[in-house]
Design a protein around this motif. Structure first.
Motif, PDB file in Angstrom:
ATOM      1  N   LYS A  40       0.840  -1.205   0.000  1.00  0.00           N
ATOM      2  CA  LYS A  40       0.000   0.000   0.000  1.00  0.00           C
ATOM      3  C   LYS A  40       0.876   1.257   0.000  1.00  0.00           C
ATOM      4  CE  LYS A  40      -3.603   2.196   2.761  1.00  0.00           C
ATOM      5  NZ  LYS A  40      -4.235   2.202   4.067  1.00  0.00           N
ATOM      6  N   HIS A  41       1.971   1.207   0.766  1.00  0.00           N
ATOM      7  CA  HIS A  41       2.917   2.321   0.806  1.00  0.00           C
ATOM      8  C   HIS A  41       3.559   2.532  -0.567  1.00  0.00           C
ATOM      9  CE1 HIS A  41       6.422   4.711   1.969  1.00  0.00           C
ATOM     10  NE2 HIS A  41       7.156   3.794   1.374  1.00  0.00           N
ATOM     11  N   LEU A  42       3.876   1.425  -1.244  1.00  0.00           N
ATOM     12  CA  LEU A  42       4.534   1.527  -2.549  1.00  0.00           C
ATOM     13  C   LEU A  42       3.593   2.048  -3.634  1.00  0.00           C
ATOM     14  CD1 LEU A  42       6.764  -1.659  -2.617  1.00  0.00           C
ATOM     15  CD2 LEU A  42       7.511   0.703  -2.518  1.00  0.00           C
ATOM     16  N   GLU A  43       2.293   1.889  -3.446  1.00  0.00           N
ATOM     17  CA  GLU A  43       1.355   2.459  -4.413  1.00  0.00           C
ATOM     18  C   GLU A  43       1.428   3.979  -4.402  1.00  0.00           C
ATOM     19  OE1 GLU A  43      -2.523   0.936  -3.590  1.00  0.00           O
ATOM     20  OE2 GLU A  43      -1.967  -1.114  -4.123  1.00  0.00           O
ATOM     21  N   LYS A  44       1.594   4.561  -3.205  1.00  0.00           N
ATOM     22  CA  LYS A  44       1.706   6.020  -3.088  1.00  0.00           C
ATOM     23  C   LYS A  44       3.102   6.499  -3.451  1.00  0.00           C
ATOM     24  CE  LYS A  44      -1.427   6.265   0.763  1.00  0.00           C
ATOM     25  NZ  LYS A  44      -1.361   6.387   2.205  1.00  0.00           N
ATOM     26  N   ASN A  45       4.137   5.741  -3.025  1.00  0.00           N
ATOM     27  CA  ASN A  45       5.526   6.151  -3.195  1.00  0.00           C
ATOM     28  C   ASN A  45       6.224   5.193  -4.153  1.00  0.00           C
ATOM     29  OD1 ASN A  45       5.405   8.174  -0.895  1.00  0.00           O
ATOM     30  ND2 ASN A  45       4.892   6.272   0.153  1.00  0.00           N
ATOM     31  N   ARG A  46       6.030   5.415  -5.434  1.00  0.00           N
ATOM     32  CA  ARG A  46       6.538   4.484  -6.437  1.00  0.00           C
ATOM     33  C   ARG A  46       8.059   4.459  -6.522  1.00  0.00           C
ATOM     34  NH1 ARG A  46       2.924   1.787  -8.933  1.00  0.00           N
ATOM     35  NH2 ARG A  46       0.853   2.594  -9.367  1.00  0.00           N
ATOM     36  N   LYS A  47       8.718   5.543  -6.112  1.00  0.00           N
ATOM     37  CA  LYS A  47      10.174   5.608  -6.257  1.00  0.00           C
ATOM     38  C   LYS A  47      10.922   5.014  -5.064  1.00  0.00           C
ATOM     39  CE  LYS A  47      10.584   9.432  -9.425  1.00  0.00           C
ATOM     40  NZ  LYS A  47      11.224  10.724  -9.693  1.00  0.00           N
ATOM     41  N   ASP A  48      10.210   4.504  -4.093  1.00  0.00           N
ATOM     42  CA  ASP A  48      10.850   3.951  -2.897  1.00  0.00           C
ATOM     43  C   ASP A  48      11.451   2.587  -3.229  1.00  0.00           C
ATOM     44  OD1 ASP A  48      11.662   3.244  -0.409  1.00  0.00           O
ATOM     45  OD2 ASP A  48       9.676   3.158   0.496  1.00  0.00           O
ATOM     46  N   MET A  49      12.693   2.607  -3.665  1.00  0.00           N
ATOM     47  CA  MET A  49      13.350   1.367  -4.084  1.00  0.00           C
ATOM     48  C   MET A  49      13.695   0.476  -2.885  1.00  0.00           C
ATOM     49  SD  MET A  49      13.348   1.132  -7.213  1.00  0.00           S
ATOM     50  CE  MET A  49      12.137   2.227  -7.902  1.00  0.00           C
ATOM     51  N   ASP A  50      14.049   1.079  -1.751  1.00  0.00           N
ATOM     52  CA  ASP A  50      14.338   0.280  -0.564  1.00  0.00           C
ATOM     53  C   ASP A  50      13.077  -0.428  -0.084  1.00  0.00           C
ATOM     54  OD1 ASP A  50      16.233  -0.578   1.500  1.00  0.00           O
ATOM     55  OD2 ASP A  50      14.914   0.539   2.854  1.00  0.00           O
ATOM     56  N   GLY A  51      11.940   0.273  -0.142  1.00  0.00           N
ATOM     57  CA  GLY A  51      10.672  -0.355   0.233  1.00  0.00           C
ATOM     58  C   GLY A  51      10.343  -1.524  -0.667  1.00  0.00           C
ATOM     59  N   LYS A  52      10.645  -1.365  -1.957  1.00  0.00           N
ATOM     60  CA  LYS A  52      10.398  -2.440  -2.915  1.00  0.00           C
ATOM     61  C   LYS A  52      11.263  -3.659  -2.590  1.00  0.00           C
ATOM     62  CE  LYS A  52      10.160  -3.048  -7.917  1.00  0.00           C
ATOM     63  NZ  LYS A  52      10.464  -2.436  -9.206  1.00  0.00           N
ATOM     64  N   PHE A  53      12.528  -3.397  -2.228  1.00  0.00           N
ATOM     65  CA  PHE A  53      13.447  -4.476  -1.861  1.00  0.00           C
ATOM     66  C   PHE A  53      12.975  -5.173  -0.594  1.00  0.00           C
ATOM     67  CE2 PHE A  53      17.280  -5.713   0.577  1.00  0.00           C
ATOM     68  CZ  PHE A  53      17.719  -6.732  -0.241  1.00  0.00           C
ATOM     69  N   ARG A  54      12.529  -4.390   0.403  1.00  0.00           N
ATOM     70  CA  ARG A  54      12.037  -4.980   1.660  1.00  0.00           C
ATOM     71  C   ARG A  54      10.791  -5.818   1.412  1.00  0.00           C
ATOM     72  NH1 ARG A  54      16.466  -5.083   4.259  1.00  0.00           N
ATOM     73  NH2 ARG A  54      17.495  -3.095   4.055  1.00  0.00           N
ATOM     74  N   LEU A  55       9.943  -5.392   0.476  1.00  0.00           N
ATOM     75  CA  LEU A  55       8.752  -6.173   0.143  1.00  0.00           C
ATOM     76  C   LEU A  55       9.148  -7.537  -0.419  1.00  0.00           C
ATOM     77  CD1 LEU A  55       5.661  -6.344  -0.188  1.00  0.00           C
ATOM     78  CD2 LEU A  55       5.959  -5.390  -2.456  1.00  0.00           C
ATOM     79  N   ILE A  56      10.187  -7.557  -1.244  1.00  0.00           N
ATOM     80  CA  ILE A  56      10.665  -8.827  -1.797  1.00  0.00           C
ATOM     81  C   ILE A  56      11.132  -9.745  -0.668  1.00  0.00           C
ATOM     82  CG2 ILE A  56      12.469  -9.883  -3.220  1.00  0.00           C
ATOM     83  CD1 ILE A  56      12.291  -7.315  -4.975  1.00  0.00           C
ATOM     84  N   LEU A  57      11.854  -9.166   0.320  1.00  0.00           N
ATOM     85  CA  LEU A  57      12.333  -9.974   1.447  1.00  0.00           C
ATOM     86  C   LEU A  57      11.173 -10.498   2.282  1.00  0.00           C
ATOM     87  CD1 LEU A  57      15.404  -7.944   2.750  1.00  0.00           C
ATOM     88  CD2 LEU A  57      15.352  -9.851   1.153  1.00  0.00           C
ATOM     89  N   ILE A  58      10.175  -9.647   2.534  1.00  0.00           N
ATOM     90  CA  ILE A  58       9.005 -10.067   3.319  1.00  0.00           C
ATOM     91  C   ILE A  58       8.275 -11.197   2.605  1.00  0.00           C
ATOM     92  CG2 ILE A  58       6.743  -9.343   4.174  1.00  0.00           C
ATOM     93  CD1 ILE A  58       8.001  -6.515   4.520  1.00  0.00           C
ATOM     94  N   GLU A  59       8.094 -11.044   1.286  1.00  0.00           N
ATOM     95  CA  GLU A  59       7.359 -12.068   0.549  1.00  0.00           C
ATOM     96  C   GLU A  59       8.148 -13.369   0.445  1.00  0.00           C
ATOM     97  OE1 GLU A  59       6.031 -10.176  -3.064  1.00  0.00           O
ATOM     98  OE2 GLU A  59       4.214  -9.484  -2.059  1.00  0.00           O
ATOM     99  N   SER A  60       9.473 -13.282   0.432  1.00  0.00           N
ATOM    100  CA  SER A  60      10.247 -14.531   0.426  1.00  0.00           C
ATOM    101  C   SER A  60      10.115 -15.247   1.766  1.00  0.00           C
ATOM    102  CB  SER A  60      11.714 -14.261   0.095  1.00  0.00           C
ATOM    103  OG  SER A  60      12.332 -13.559   1.131  1.00  0.00           O
ATOM    104  N   ARG A  61      10.016 -14.471   2.865  1.00  0.00           N
ATOM    105  CA  ARG A  61       9.770 -15.097   4.180  1.00  0.00           C
ATOM    106  C   ARG A  61       8.388 -15.741   4.213  1.00  0.00           C
ATOM    107  NH1 ARG A  61      12.563 -10.526   7.437  1.00  0.00           N
ATOM    108  NH2 ARG A  61      10.769  -9.406   6.689  1.00  0.00           N
ATOM    109  N   ILE A  62       7.405 -15.085   3.589  1.00  0.00           N
ATOM    110  CA  ILE A  62       6.045 -15.646   3.535  1.00  0.00           C
ATOM    111  C   ILE A  62       6.066 -16.985   2.796  1.00  0.00           C
ATOM    112  CG2 ILE A  62       3.746 -15.344   2.527  1.00  0.00           C
ATOM    113  CD1 ILE A  62       4.055 -12.334   3.100  1.00  0.00           C
ATOM    114  N   HIS A  63       6.747 -17.025   1.649  1.00  0.00           N
ATOM    115  CA  HIS A  63       6.789 -18.269   0.868  1.00  0.00           C
ATOM    116  C   HIS A  63       7.517 -19.375   1.636  1.00  0.00           C
ATOM    117  CE1 HIS A  63       4.939 -16.480  -2.579  1.00  0.00           C
ATOM    118  NE2 HIS A  63       5.891 -15.563  -2.719  1.00  0.00           N
ATOM    119  N   ARG A  64       8.594 -19.014   2.335  1.00  0.00           N
ATOM    120  CA  ARG A  64       9.351 -20.000   3.104  1.00  0.00           C
ATOM    121  C   ARG A  64       8.504 -20.560   4.250  1.00  0.00           C
ATOM    122  NH1 ARG A  64      15.360 -18.964   5.359  1.00  0.00           N
ATOM    123  NH2 ARG A  64      15.663 -18.659   3.144  1.00  0.00           N
ATOM    124  N   LEU A  65       7.804 -19.669   4.957  1.00  0.00           N
ATOM    125  CA  LEU A  65       6.967 -20.097   6.078  1.00  0.00           C
ATOM    126  C   LEU A  65       5.779 -20.924   5.587  1.00  0.00           C
ATOM    127  CD1 LEU A  65       7.210 -19.662   9.077  1.00  0.00           C
ATOM    128  CD2 LEU A  65       5.747 -17.675   8.883  1.00  0.00           C
TER     129      LEU A  65
END
Length: 151
Positions: free
Chosen positions: A100-125
């Motif tokens: 939701k944050h990335l929809e408003k702030n499209r240029k937040d590259m660190d947020g995009k990277f953190r989302l990838i890490l969060i989703e990889s934890r979701i898939h692992r769990l």
């Protein structure tokens, strides 16, 4: 062992008492503890929230020492357990918030990277919970339907 997605190597944690019997000063019966667990679960609280409330307001240090079972097992035996495991639920909730944050702030590259890490934890769990039998084998995390899971 270090952290999964950070450089930390901290091992700090609290230690449970060695004695597994209920404390002598505690006068609450196991049935009363179970009743209060059911009451709090019907209000929609998670097992960890129930444990915090029992510890802070009723002075119950460890439910397992008193009842012989953990809070989640007590809830599952009476059909009140959550349909999604709690840690997976909170990871999905975090991923929805970051998306939701990335929809408003499209240029937040660190947020995009953190989302990838969060989703990889979701898939692992999710993979672990499927093999443990706590999730159905057909369960799949999809970012489009994730907000409906945590709503």
């Amino acid at each position: 062992m270090g952290r999964m997605h950070s450089g930390g190597k901290g091992i700090s944690s609290s230690a449970l008492p060695y004695k597994r019997s209920p404390p002598v000063w505690l006068k609450t019966s196991p049935e009363a503890v179970c009743d209060s667990i059911f009451k709090l679960a019907k209000k929609g609280l998670t097992p960890s929230q129930i444990g915090v409330i029992l510890r802070d307001s009723q002075g119950i240090p460890q439910v397992k020492n008193i009842t012989g079972n953990k809070i989640l097992r007590i809830l599952k035996s009476n059909g009140l357990g959550p349909d999604l495991p709690e840690d997976l639920y909170h990871l999905i909730k975090k991923a929805v918030a970051v998306r939701k944050h990335l929809e408003k702030n499209r240029k937040d590259m660190d947020g995009k990277f953190r989302l990838i890490l969060i989703e990889s934890r979701i898939h692992r769990l999710a993979r672990y919970y499927k093999t443990a039998g706590q999730l159905p084998p057909t369960w799949k995390y999809e970012s489009a339907t994730a907000s409906a899971l945590v709503a």
